[in-house]
Design a protein around this motif. Structure first.
Motif, PDB file in Angstrom:
ATOM      1  N   THR A 275      -3.800   7.686 -10.496  1.00 32.75           N
ATOM      2  CA  THR A 275      -4.074   6.472  -9.718  1.00 32.75           C
ATOM      3  C   THR A 275      -3.911   5.228 -10.584  1.00 32.75           C
ATOM      4  O   THR A 275      -3.308   4.227 -10.175  1.00 32.75           O
ATOM      5  CB  THR A 275      -5.482   6.531  -9.129  1.00 32.75           C
ATOM      6  OG1 THR A 275      -5.599   7.701  -8.313  1.00 32.75           O
ATOM      7  CG2 THR A 275      -5.761   5.288  -8.291  1.00 32.75           C
ATOM      8  N   SER A 279      -1.131   2.175 -10.208  1.00 30.52           N
ATOM      9  CA  SER A 279      -1.514   0.765 -10.121  1.00 30.52           C
ATOM     10  C   SER A 279      -0.799  -0.045 -11.184  1.00 30.52           C
ATOM     11  O   SER A 279      -0.288  -1.147 -10.923  1.00 30.52           O
ATOM     12  CB  SER A 279      -3.034   0.624 -10.264  1.00 30.52           C
ATOM     13  OG  SER A 279      -3.706   1.324  -9.238  1.00 30.52           O
ATOM     14  N   LEU A 318       2.729   4.290   4.168  1.00 30.89           N
ATOM     15  CA  LEU A 318       1.443   3.604   4.094  1.00 30.89           C
ATOM     16  C   LEU A 318       0.435   4.111   5.115  1.00 30.89           C
ATOM     17  O   LEU A 318      -0.713   3.664   5.120  1.00 30.89           O
ATOM     18  CB  LEU A 318       1.652   2.095   4.289  1.00 30.89           C
ATOM     19  CG  LEU A 318       2.524   1.427   3.215  1.00 30.89           C
ATOM     20  CD1 LEU A 318       2.841  -0.008   3.599  1.00 30.89           C
ATOM     21  CD2 LEU A 318       1.839   1.455   1.864  1.00 30.89           C
ATOM     22  N   ARG A 321      -2.952   5.654   3.772  1.00 30.44           N
ATOM     23  CA  ARG A 321      -3.878   4.636   3.294  1.00 30.44           C
ATOM     24  C   ARG A 321      -4.578   3.936   4.457  1.00 30.44           C
ATOM     25  O   ARG A 321      -5.780   3.685   4.418  1.00 30.44           O
ATOM     26  CB  ARG A 321      -3.138   3.601   2.443  1.00 30.44           C
ATOM     27  CG  ARG A 321      -4.050   2.647   1.693  1.00 30.44           C
ATOM     28  CD  ARG A 321      -3.272   1.489   1.077  1.00 30.44           C
ATOM     29  NE  ARG A 321      -2.121   1.960   0.298  1.00 30.44           N
ATOM     30  CZ  ARG A 321      -1.236   1.126  -0.245  1.00 30.44           C
ATOM     31  NH1 ARG A 321      -1.348  -0.186  -0.060  1.00 30.44           N
ATOM     32  NH2 ARG A 321      -0.230   1.600  -0.935  1.00 30.44           N
ATOM     33  N   ALA A 322      -3.808   3.631   5.514  1.00 32.30           N
ATOM     34  CA  ALA A 322      -4.404   2.965   6.671  1.00 32.30           C
ATOM     35  C   ALA A 322      -5.387   3.894   7.382  1.00 32.30           C
ATOM     36  O   ALA A 322      -6.504   3.494   7.727  1.00 32.30           O
ATOM     37  CB  ALA A 322      -3.310   2.510   7.633  1.00 32.30           C
ATOM     38  N   GLY A 324      -6.951   6.366   6.138  1.00 32.39           N
ATOM     39  CA  GLY A 324      -8.126   6.586   5.307  1.00 32.39           C
ATOM     40  C   GLY A 324      -9.177   5.508   5.476  1.00 32.39           C
ATOM     41  O   GLY A 324     -10.374   5.753   5.251  1.00 32.39           O
ATOM     42  N   LYS A 325      -8.757   4.307   5.888  1.00 36.34           N
ATOM     43  CA  LYS A 325      -9.701   3.215   6.147  1.00 36.34           C
ATOM     44  C   LYS A 325     -10.157   3.177   7.606  1.00 36.34           C
ATOM     45  O   LYS A 325     -10.944   2.303   7.983  1.00 36.34           O
ATOM     46  CB  LYS A 325      -9.066   1.874   5.781  1.00 36.34           C
ATOM     47  CG  LYS A 325      -8.696   1.730   4.322  1.00 36.34           C
ATOM     48  CD  LYS A 325      -8.042   0.393   4.034  1.00 36.34           C
ATOM     49  CE  LYS A 325      -8.993  -0.770   4.243  1.00 36.34           C
ATOM     50  NZ  LYS A 325      -8.414  -2.061   3.844  1.00 36.34           N
ATOM     51  N   GLY A 357       1.685  -3.312   3.325  1.00 33.44           N
ATOM     52  CA  GLY A 357       0.654  -2.956   2.351  1.00 33.44           C
ATOM     53  C   GLY A 357      -0.440  -4.002   2.271  1.00 33.44           C
ATOM     54  O   GLY A 357      -1.637  -3.668   2.205  1.00 33.44           O
ATOM     55  N   VAL A 360      -2.613  -3.705   5.431  1.00 32.89           N
ATOM     56  CA  VAL A 360      -3.538  -2.573   5.347  1.00 32.89           C
ATOM     57  C   VAL A 360      -4.657  -2.862   4.349  1.00 32.89           C
ATOM     58  O   VAL A 360      -5.830  -2.536   4.586  1.00 32.89           O
ATOM     59  CB  VAL A 360      -2.771  -1.294   4.953  1.00 32.89           C
ATOM     60  CG1 VAL A 360      -3.730  -0.153   4.659  1.00 32.89           C
ATOM     61  CG2 VAL A 360      -1.801  -0.894   6.064  1.00 32.89           C
ATOM     62  N   LYS A 361      -4.311  -3.486   3.238  1.00 33.09           N
ATOM     63  CA  LYS A 361      -5.297  -3.750   2.189  1.00 33.09           C
ATOM     64  C   LYS A 361      -6.391  -4.702   2.662  1.00 33.09           C
ATOM     65  O   LYS A 361      -7.572  -4.507   2.362  1.00 33.09           O
ATOM     66  CB  LYS A 361      -4.591  -4.335   0.954  1.00 33.09           C
ATOM     67  CG  LYS A 361      -5.546  -4.670  -0.189  1.00 33.09           C
ATOM     68  CD  LYS A 361      -4.783  -4.950  -1.483  1.00 33.09           C
ATOM     69  CE  LYS A 361      -3.941  -6.180  -1.405  1.00 33.09           C
ATOM     70  NZ  LYS A 361      -3.335  -6.519  -2.714  1.00 33.09           N
ATOM     71  N   HIS A 418     -10.139  -7.638  -3.576  1.00 38.03           N
ATOM     72  CA  HIS A 418      -8.855  -6.953  -3.708  1.00 38.03           C
ATOM     73  C   HIS A 418      -8.108  -7.483  -4.922  1.00 38.03           C
ATOM     74  O   HIS A 418      -8.086  -8.676  -5.194  1.00 38.03           O
ATOM     75  CB  HIS A 418      -8.007  -7.158  -2.451  1.00 38.03           C
ATOM     76  CG  HIS A 418      -8.732  -6.800  -1.188  1.00 38.03           C
ATOM     77  ND1 HIS A 418      -8.910  -5.500  -0.788  1.00 38.03           N
ATOM     78  CD2 HIS A 418      -9.318  -7.586  -0.246  1.00 38.03           C
ATOM     79  CE1 HIS A 418      -9.579  -5.486   0.362  1.00 38.03           C
ATOM     80  NE2 HIS A 418      -9.830  -6.748   0.704  1.00 38.03           N
TER      81      HIS A 418
END
Length: 883
Positions: A275, A279, A318, A321-322, A324-325, A357, A360-361, A418
């Motif tokens: 991870t 990043s 993506l 990730r979306a 997961g939220k 991204g 979504v973030k 963020h």
């Protein structure tokens, strides 16, 4: 010419082009100012001349006519008034009679004479000429004056003659005044010209010299600053690349490490490493792109690409990730968008990835909707407009001004939630501009933001017409509590001719299903989304699938979610969100192409008058030996006889020589690919009047638009690799019937060589001993591997890997792509999905020209093969023991 259309620079230290320097030349400006002054003064003088000439040209003719009239009329009147005085030769009477005429300032002279020519009266100046020449009562000019005379008669007796001289001084005075005005105008113009020249030399020229000196100093300062910036950007770009190379190694090795059977604690530590590396790589990529843009070295590479595939790839990347939220990620491409356009697909994906991204973030609840539509367009060009709308916190007016500023954050505080470099949107805006467009944004605090990116593209291929199903007009039920998801799916179903209805809970759906059955109009298709408000989605889908009602049902789940409910039927289709249009299309195709012995209300294909085929003759076309064996064995098991061909040219030759009931055509092959081979076959059939042989495409690209691509090439259907027996059987049933079989005596078949040890093993043979987690990671348990296919995999792949490694060492990118594609086909055939993924990454690295990444992927493939081969050997050993 430079990007602004300017001429080349004189030298590297100049910010001005030669043309711009000429524009600032002092002498040139002097000449231009003088020319301007002369022109301006000349124009003014001309206007004055024309006006004066017009004025005097208007006044002088009437004045001249008045004097002429006065001369003629005066002589005539005076002759009548002096008749008695001249007859009596009374000089005093003549003088008194002429007194009124003498007082006129225009009368210069009056002369009266007797019949014999004796002068009886004279007034005014003497003239040099004879006043009484010519006929009477006519006008003459004598010494520049107007002269007229008339006879004096008294009852037809000539009593004498009278002459009148009229002055033309008033006309001459007007001419002199006109000349004085024009002379004064010319003198004033010359004085003004002199003043302009004096002003230019004493005031403008010194200012120009100061400006030129200032510009030169500014040039030197700016050039030094730009050189320093360019050096910094180049250094940063080089350093970013040097850092990125080992980072690829860190990521690849961490992925391998996590698949190596680590303990839980070690697995968590490895996940942290991966991870963190990802990043860091994201930051490095941003800095690298920014450095290239700043250094002016970023170039786009236009190429044709499938719009729907490009956008779908980003959304699917993506989606985990979306989801997961807990937010929905939706995608819609308008029907008017062309299928294939030309621009830089990698840069387009990069921009869309950044926008989606970010959405979504920053979005904590609700949804992110990606929409692709058409802006301005003509027959050959189109503006694609991709909109990313989110239900996030929104952006303030002050924040909007910082969005596209490099290294700037809307929230720059130390407590911001963020992370990020503040480069993503700045880079995306630059890339959009390089692609002939721009990014715009609309936002409202507390409501959300909408980013729109527009790029200019060339139209390569339009979208094929939307197909209509035999179930057009039938009802479809969408069970989903998310309105945007229902809306998008409903729009697609409506294009296919279905009538969608909605339910938000499992309870409501059950009521609607029961009501529809009671009314005699059951739903033909049901889509159930998991999760639902109140739960029960999985149970509802399972109940519909197990019921006797002829209703096709599919379960919609977030990507990455596995449904492990033991009560759920294994054959129930599960579609991943965000939904692919191709997945929905395939589901509907399967749903409405079921056996004909169902009830009338069941979804089905158009009714056939013939029965399903058995014993047909099929040509399998593939350049990969493992794929050939897979197709051969599957077709044998289904009751077909088989010929094989290694490329499109061999397939064309085989079809011209003999009859086939169907053709399985690989799409990407050497010599002649599947698309061109199909076109050649269709042309030959039309020219020879031959019946149309069904051609089913075999492709590793399970992407939106692939079906339209193969259909446009002339194929009838397509299957994605790895090929499953059930899918192949359904495809053949759709296109081959007993009545269409070739019949006749059996012909000699060119078969892939088989031996006794290559007999098929049923699916109930025990699996080998390795751990289930390893099997799931390295070999897909859903793919059935025969002994022959497994042996070919072990026999052929080592040589393919060696050739691939050699191509990577030599940097032969085209050869890498070819060999990676061939190896990928073999990996798909045995269900080696991790190796398949690395083959795809290797192909992409070859396209990008990234030699370092290509070599790393080749090494990863070798490591993966050793692990995969161990599992394949163990599986073979277990089957040998079982037999």
């Amino acid at each position: 010419m430079d990007p602004l259309g300017r001429a080349p620079y004189d030298d590297e230290t100049s910010l001005l082009s030669r043309e711009e320097r000429e524009q600032l030349s002092t002498r040139r400006i002097q000449v231009r100012l003088v020319a301007f002054s002369v022109g301006l003064l000349g124009m003014v003088s001309t206007v004055i001349f024309l006006l004066v000439s017009q004025i005097f040209g208007t006044l002088t003719p009437p004045l001249q006519r008045d004097l002429e009239h006065k001369a003629l009329r005066g002589a005539s009147l005076l002759s009548r008034e002096l008749d008695l005085a001249l007859l009596t030769e009374d000089r005093d009477l003549i003088a008194r009679t002429a007194r009124d005429y003498v007082s006129d300032t225009d009368v210069l002279a009056i002369v009266a004479v007797s019949p014999d020519g004796r002068e009886l009266y004279h007034h005014g100046a003497r003239t040099k000429g004879d006043l009484f020449q010519g006929p009477p009562r006519t006008l003459r000019t004598v010494d520049g004056q107007l002269v007229a005379w008339s006879e004096v008669r008294l009852e037809s007796v000539v009593a004498g003659r009278v002459a009148l001289v009229i002055s033309t001084e008033r006309v001459a005075a007007g001419d002199r005044l006109r000349l004085r005005i024009l002379a004064a105008t010319a003198a004033a113009g010359l004085l003004a010209l002199g003043a302009a020249l004096l002003f230019v030399n004493l005031y403008v020229v010194p200012i120009l010299r100061i400006a030129r000196a200032t510009i030169r100093r500014l040039e030197q300062t700016t050039v030094h600053a730009l050189a320093a910036t360019r050096l910094k950007s180049e250094f940063l770009a080089n350093m970013s690349h040097e850092i990125r190379t080992p980072m690829n190694g860190v990521l690849a090795m961490s992925d391998l490490l996590m698949r190596g059977g680590l303990e839980d604690r070690q697995l968590r530590l490895a996940e942290i490493i991966r991870t963190s590396a990802r990043s860091l790589l994201t930051i490095i990529d941003d800095v690298l792109d920014f450095s290239k843009i700043e250094a002016g070295k970023y170039e786009i590479s236009p190429a044709p690409f499938d719009v729907r595939t490009a956008v779908r790839d980003v959304v699917e990347l993506l989606a985990p990730r979306a989801h997961g939220k807990g937010i929905e990620l939706l995608c819609r491409v308008a029907e008017g968008v062309p299928r294939v356009v030309q621009n830089d697909v990698d840069r387009f994906r990069q921009v869309i990835t950044n926008l989606v991204g970010n959405a979504v973030k920053f979005t904590e609840r609700g949804q992110v909707i990606v929409t692709v539509d058409v802006g301005a367009r003509d027959k050959e060009h189109v503006d694609l407009v991709c909109t990313v709308a989110d239900s996030g916190p929104g952006i303030s007016a002050d924040g909007l001004g910082k969005l596209f500023v490099s290294f700037s954050q809307v929230d720059a505080s130390s407590t911001r939630q963020h992370g990020g470099t503040g480069l993503g949107l700045a880079i995306s805006q630059s890339l959009a501009q390089l692609m002939g467009g721009e990014i715009t944004v609309e936002s409202k605090l507390g409501v959300g933001s909408t980013f729109s990116v527009r790029i200019a593209c060339d139209v390569i291929e339009e979208l094929a017409p939307t197909p209509q199903f035999v179930a057009a007009g039938k009802r479809a039920l969408l069970v989903d509590d998310n309105l945007p998801t229902r809306t998008l799916l409903a729009a697609q179903l409506e294009r296919y001719g279905l009538k969608p209805e909605a339910a938000t809970t499992a309870f409501d759906a059950m009521i609607q299903l029961e009501t529809a059955i009671m009314e005699g109009a059951p739903f033909a298709v049901v889509f159930v989304a998991e999760p639902l408000v109140g739960g029960g989605a999985v149970e509802l889908a399972g109940a519909i699938a197990k019921s006797s009602t002829p209703t096709a049902v599919a379960l919609l789940v977030h990507s990455g979610v596995r449904i492990t409910d033991a009560a759920l039927p294994s054959e129930l289709p599960v579609l991943a969100k965000p939904l692919r249009e191709s997945d929905v299309f395939d589901f509907l195709m399967n749903a409405f192409h079921v056996a004909d012995n169902q009830n009338d209300g069941a979804p089905r294909a158009p009714r056939r008058t013939s029965s399903p085929a058995r014993g047909g003759h099929v040509l399998a076309v593939d350049d990969n030996e493992i794929n050939q064996t897979v197709a051969f064995e599957l077709l044998l098991e289904l009751g077909y006889t088989v010929d094989v061909a290694g490329n499109g040219l061999e397939a064309l030759t085989a079809i011209k020589r003999g009859h086939y009931d169907a053709v399985l055509m690989d799409c990407q092959m050497p010599v002649l690919d599947g698309y061109q081979a199909t076109r050649e076959i269709r042309s030959w059939e039309a020219a020879e009047g031959r019946p149309r042989v069904p051609i089913i495409a075999l492709t590793a690209h399970a992407i939106s638009g692939e079906r339209e691509k193969v259909l446009s090439a002339g194929m009838d259907d397509y299957l994605t690799k790895p090929i499953l027996g059930a899918s192949l059987e359904r495809a053949l049933l759709r296109h081959v019937t007993n009545e269409s079989l070739s019949g006749g005596p059996p012909r000699q078949r060119r078969l892939v060589q088989t031996t006794a040890r290559a007999r098929r093993v049923t699916s109930d043979v025990p699996l080998p001993t390795p751990e289930a987690s390893e099997r799931r990671d390295l070999l897909d348990p859903a793919v059935r591997r025969s002994v022959k296919v497994s042996e070919l995999f072990l026999e052929l792949v080592p040589a393919q890997l060696e050739g691939l490694s050699a191509a990577c060492r030599d940097g032969a990118n085209e050869l890498i792509k070819t060999r990676a594609h061939k190896l990928k086909g073999g990996c798909l055939s045995v269900g080696a999905m991790p190796m398949t993924a690395v083959c795809l990454a290797l192909d992409q690295a070859a396209v990008a020209g990234d030699d370092v990444a290509a070599r790393q992927h080749a090494e990863t493939l070798s490591d993966l093969y050793e692990q995969t081969a161990a599992l394949v050997r163990a599986e073979l050993a277990a089957r040998v023991r079982a037999s």
